[in-house]
Structure formats: structure tokens, C-alpha cells
Design a protein around this motif. Structure first.
Motif, PDB file in Angstrom:
ATOM      1  N   ASP A   1      -1.305   7.135   5.705  1.00 49.76           N
ATOM      2  CA  ASP A   1      -2.114   7.934   4.668  1.00 49.76           C
ATOM      3  C   ASP A   1      -2.709   7.089   3.678  1.00 49.76           C
ATOM      4  O   ASP A   1      -2.019   6.776   2.613  1.00 49.76           O
ATOM      5  CB  ASP A   1      -1.220   9.112   4.362  1.00 49.76           C
ATOM      6  N   VAL A   2      -3.974   6.685   3.673  1.00 47.73           N
ATOM      7  CA  VAL A   2      -4.533   5.589   2.887  1.00 47.73           C
ATOM      8  C   VAL A   2      -6.140   5.861   2.909  1.00 47.73           C
ATOM      9  O   VAL A   2      -6.506   6.266   4.105  1.00 47.73           O
ATOM     10  CB  VAL A   2      -4.169   4.213   3.087  1.00 47.73           C
ATOM     11  N   GLN A   3      -6.816   5.773   1.809  1.00 45.53           N
ATOM     12  CA  GLN A   3      -8.191   5.736   2.051  1.00 45.53           C
ATOM     13  C   GLN A   3      -8.673   4.540   1.273  1.00 45.53           C
ATOM     14  O   GLN A   3      -8.498   4.107   0.399  1.00 45.53           O
ATOM     15  CB  GLN A   3      -8.859   6.843   0.895  1.00 45.53           C
TER      16      GLN A   3
ATOM     17  N   VAL B   1      -7.369   2.259  -2.034  1.00 48.17           N
ATOM     18  CA  VAL B   1      -7.422   0.657  -2.052  1.00 48.17           C
ATOM     19  C   VAL B   1      -8.810   0.255  -1.334  1.00 48.17           C
ATOM     20  O   VAL B   1      -9.252   0.659  -0.573  1.00 48.17           O
ATOM     21  CB  VAL B   1      -6.175   0.460  -0.899  1.00 48.17           C
TER      22      VAL B   1
ATOM     23  N   ILE C   1       0.743  -1.026  -0.173  1.00 51.11           N
ATOM     24  CA  ILE C   1       0.115   0.021  -0.118  1.00 51.11           C
ATOM     25  C   ILE C   1       0.852   1.196  -0.045  1.00 51.11           C
ATOM     26  O   ILE C   1       1.719   1.303   0.954  1.00 51.11           O
ATOM     27  CB  ILE C   1      -0.990   0.002   1.254  1.00 51.11           C
TER      28      ILE C   1
ATOM     29  N   PRO D   1       1.617   5.223   0.219  1.00 49.02           N
ATOM     30  CA  PRO D   1       0.846   6.235   1.059  1.00 49.02           C
ATOM     31  C   PRO D   1       0.196   7.294   0.036  1.00 49.02           C
ATOM     32  O   PRO D   1       0.824   7.547  -1.257  1.00 49.02           O
ATOM     33  CB  PRO D   1       2.207   6.960   1.507  1.00 49.02           C
TER      34      PRO D   1
ATOM     35  N   SER E   1      -2.650   6.654  -1.636  1.00 50.67           N
ATOM     36  CA  SER E   1      -3.327   5.855  -2.297  1.00 50.67           C
ATOM     37  C   SER E   1      -4.922   5.619  -1.879  1.00 50.67           C
ATOM     38  O   SER E   1      -5.150   5.583  -0.635  1.00 50.67           O
ATOM     39  CB  SER E   1      -2.771   4.491  -2.882  1.00 50.67           C
TER      40      SER E   1
END
Lengths: 215, 231
Positions: free
Chosen positions: A40-42, A21, A15, A17, A19
Motif C-alpha cells: 500500500d503506497v502511492q 513516496v 517505505i 504503508p 505513504s
């Protein structure tokens, strides 16, 4: 470490940072618990969430907020909630950077089968066809062999396909493999295993370009 | 324009043989009270449209276990081994669609259109040759709209005009189904008077809603499923 823990703890470093997903039902939805709290991911969940996060404390758990696998999730700051048509518009418009997905079978061409074992166990398509067909990068998380020890990583899938030529990378409990023009290339081994032993548990032909846990 | 209905009268409108859409993705959004009343009244030969079959002993699964369902149009029943077994035994006809295709077929019906063109599943076994359309040098799959006679919907909040608000991940198929069925029955634990919502925040406008059933409280069906809690 169990086979599942080996897959998950390797999967989390896929993953990037910043991005967006999607984590499919089964092993992939558990990847969320391996992410640092401030990462930092959504996380997109196809039942209508952008910004899903780890399960809340028991007193804050919301029975009206689950991920696609039924697990209770929370929302990060800036999350949004929407209907299923919007959720799949996000998928079909290729707004996801990465989908991690489970497999019954995956093959050397990057074909994926994960929705139907005729007459035995057919859970259904769910979001898998659209995710597999439209996400920029597909990483399959799977045990290397099934419960009977038969290879799940094949020359050609035998089950009905979810999508053709869609898989970029396979992370099993034994190795990390990329789908390349020449077939499957082993990038990493996750256990001490010889090339020959890994090949013996894999129907597809492997080439080796490994680092880490060499035998 | 009073849409309040008792649970019994609202469900009594549904005849045997009806095509019924049911909102919900897993538990959230599943109208358990409306479903349980349909189980109690015993209409048969139903065609049901829902994302999933809930889990054994709960929600939609009760209608199937009770032998009231002829056909299920769905996307994923992986959490319901009992329904998979009934499908494998040939007792229950199951039609699978990709989830976003099911949503879009329902949305299309709700928009008053008849179908749309897609490439999803185009080279998989769910696509028959007669589903394909050549148009200006490209090949598409034709997906037809999917309307229904009835929709059963759970709303977090409603008003007497049938304006609806949903919550959490319970939105899912509900606003789409509320537009696509000819007769829309809503349950809510929070029915108030018109004017309670900011107009621009209404999810489903009341024009689509035929009856609203107020629920005294939410039963344990709507609560946390312990086996989905991570320890």
C-alpha cells in the motif's frame, strides 16, 4: 549481493504503508521493484504521475508512460496524471511523506550535493532542489565511496549544494546512518565491517549505535 | 476557423533567432515530427526551452547536434552525455532551473503575469543577491515569468479548433507551454472534428493554439526505447 542490491533491499523497508513516496533518478527508482505487488503506497513521479507502478509486460508497455528516469511504468488503480506545475505543487506543498534520492556528496550536517560537478558532469537540478527542500523525510541512497574509493560521506560537502540541512538518513552499501544533532549515527551495518574500517571509509565522524551484522 | 497546417508550412513560420518552447519529458510528449522538420529547414541561433535534451540522436538533441541552438534553458540533461560535453566545451550555453520552477515560470507567463515569489534554491548558488526581495519581514526569491515566441507541442488528440488532449506522462510541460508562447504549433496523430471531445475533458482550449499538423502515423521515434526496458 552487489552493492546496489544491498542498498535497495534495505531501502525498501523505509517505505511506510499508506505513504506517498518519490523515488529519484538512479538507484532510488529501482526500489519499486523490491516492493511486494500488493504493498500500500502511492509512488509520485515528478513528470506527472501519482500512483506509478512496476513495468508492464512487454505487450502492455506504453511508450507514453515513463518515470522521471525514463523507465517504463504502469499505473495502479486510482492513479492520476497531471502537468508539471501540479506535480511540483504536490512537492512544494509538502504532500510527499518520503523522498529517496541519490547523492554525489552528503555530509554530517545533512547537506546534499547531487546536481553539479563543475566542468565535469553537471546533469542539472531536475526536481532535486524542490524534493530536498520540501519533502518531510529525505533518505539518501548512495555507495559509501565513489568509483575511485574516495568517501562520499563528508564532514562538509565541497560541491555546489542541492539543499542545506535536508537529509534525515543515509543508506549506503555498508551502513545505515542517521543525521543527528551530534553528527552521523550508525544505526545498522549491512556488511561485516569493524567500526574502525567503516570510519576509515567515511570522512565525516561517525558515532555507533548499531544492531545487525556486527563484526 | 481552420487551423490545419502542413508540417512544412507550420515550421516555416519560425525564424532563426526565435525562442522556442518544446513540450515533453524524455520521450513522452516530445514533438519529434515538428523537431525533425525544424532540423530539415535549418533555422539557426535558436533559444530552446525544454525539460531535458532528449537522448543522443533523438528529438531536441538533433537540433543541438546540428548546431542550430545558441542556448538551452532546461532542468536536467543527465541522460545526454553529448549535450553535457557541448556545454563543458562552451559550444552550447545551458541555463538550469529547478524543474518545478521552470514549470511555474512558464505557467506564470501563460497566465499573463510577470513573476512570483519562492524560497526554492534561495540559499543555493543559482540565486543571486539581486534576485532577493524583502517583503514584510520575510526574504523571498523573485522568479520572473518565462514566455516564448513559439511552442512545439505533441497532443494525443486534437480537433480542428485546436482543442487538445494529452495522454499518459506526455502531459508534463505541454499544457503550460501551450499557454505561454505567442505562436503555438501542435502535432497530433489523431485530428478529428469539433464536438469529438466532452467539453469538460479538454486539456488545452483551442484559443491558445495557432496551427495543428496532422501526422499520418507515429514513427519509431515515438516507440519504446529498448535501453530503458528492464529485463
Amino acid at each position: 549481493m552487489s552493492a546496489a542490491e544491498r542498498i535497495l533491499s534495505r531501502a525498501v523497508s523505509e517505505i511506510i504503508p499508506g505513504s506517498i513516496v518519490n523515488l529519484g533518478i538512479g538507484l532510488p527508482t529501482q526500489v519499486i521493484h523490491y516492493l511486494p505487488d500488493d504493498f500500500d503506497v502511492q509512488i509520485h513521479s515528478e513528470n506527472g504521475i501519482l500512483g506509478a507502478w512496476k513495468q508492464s509486460a512487454p505487450e502492455a508497455m506504453d511508450p507514453f508512460l515513463i518515470d522521471a528516469a525514463g523507465a517504463y511504468v504502469s499505473l495502479r488503480e486510482g492513479a492520476s496524471l497531471f502537468d508539471s506545475a501540479v506535480s511540483f505543487a504536490i512537492i512544494r506543498r509538502a504532500r510527499l511523506d518520503l523522498t529517496m534520492i541519490g547523492a554525489f556528496e552528503v555530509d554530517a550536517l545533512g547537506n546534499l550535493a547531487n546536481w553539479k560537478i563543475p566542468g565535469k558532469f553537471s546533469p542539472g537540478i531536475g526536481g532535486a532542489m524542490e524534493l530536498a527542500q520540501k519533502t518531510k523525510r529525505i533518505v539518501v541512497l548512495t555507495t559509501h565511496t565513489d568509483k575511485q574509493g574516495r568517501p562520499k560521506i563528508l564532514k562538509n560537502c565541497r560541491l555546489p549544494l542541492t539543499a542545506k540541512i535536508c537529509v534525515n538518513r543515509i543508506i549506503s552499501d555498508l551502513a545505515v546512518m542517521d543525521v543527528a544533532a551530534q553528527g552521523l549515527v550508525v544505526r545498522e551495518k549491512l556488511v561485516q565491517i569493524s567500526d574502525a574500517d567503516l570510519q576509515a571509509q567515511t570522512e565525516a565522524e561517525l558515532t555507533f549505535a548499531t544492531r545487525g551484522a556486527e563484526s | 476557423m481552420k487551423k490545419n497546417q502542413t508540417l512544412e508550412n507550420a515550421i516555416a513560420a519560425i525564424p532563426s533567432g526565435a525562442v522556442v518552447m518544446v513540450g515533453g519529458f524524455g520521450n513522452p510528449g516530445t514533438p519529434f515530427s515538428l523537431i525533425n522538420e525544424l532540423v530539415r529547414q535549418g533555422q539557426t541561433d535558436l533559444t530552446l526551452i525544454k525539460n531535458d535534451a532528449n537522448e543522443p540522436g533523438h528529438g531536441l538533441s538533433r537540433l543541438i547536434e546540428n548546431g542550430q541552438v545558441r542556448k538551452l534553458i532546461t532542468t536536467h540533461i543527465g541522460l545526454n552525455k553529448g549535450v553535457i560535453d557541448l556545454m563543458n566545451q562552451g559550444v552550447l550555453e545551458v541555463e538550469f532551473h529547478p524543474q518545478g520552477m521552470l514549470a511555474e515560470k512558464i505557467r506564470t507567463a501563460g497566465a499573463g503575469s510577470f513573476g512570483f515569489l519562492t524560497d526554492i534554491g534561495i540559499d543555493s548558488e543559482i540565486t543571486r543577491p539581486e534576485d532577493l526581495l524583502e517583503w514584510q519581514g520575510q526574504t523571498y526569491k523573485v522568479e520572473m515569468a518565462l514566455p516564448a515566441d513559439y511552442a512545439l507541442i505533441h497532443a494525443a488528440q486534437a480537433d480542428g479548433l485546436g482543442n487538445l488532449l494529452y495522454q499518459g506522462s506526455a502531459i508534463n510541460f505541454s499544457p503550460l507551454m501551450a499557454m505561454a508562447a505567442n505562436h503555438v504549433i501542435v502535432e497530433t496523430p489523431d485530428l478529428g472534428v469539433p464536438g469529438r471531445f466532452k467539453p469538460e475533458q479538454v486539456h488545452t482550449p483551442g484559443a491558445f493554439v495557432d496551427s495543428v499538423v496532422p501526422l499520418e502515423s507515429l514513427t519509431s521515434d515515438y516507440g519504446i526505447l529498448e535501453h530503458h526496458v528492464r529485463r
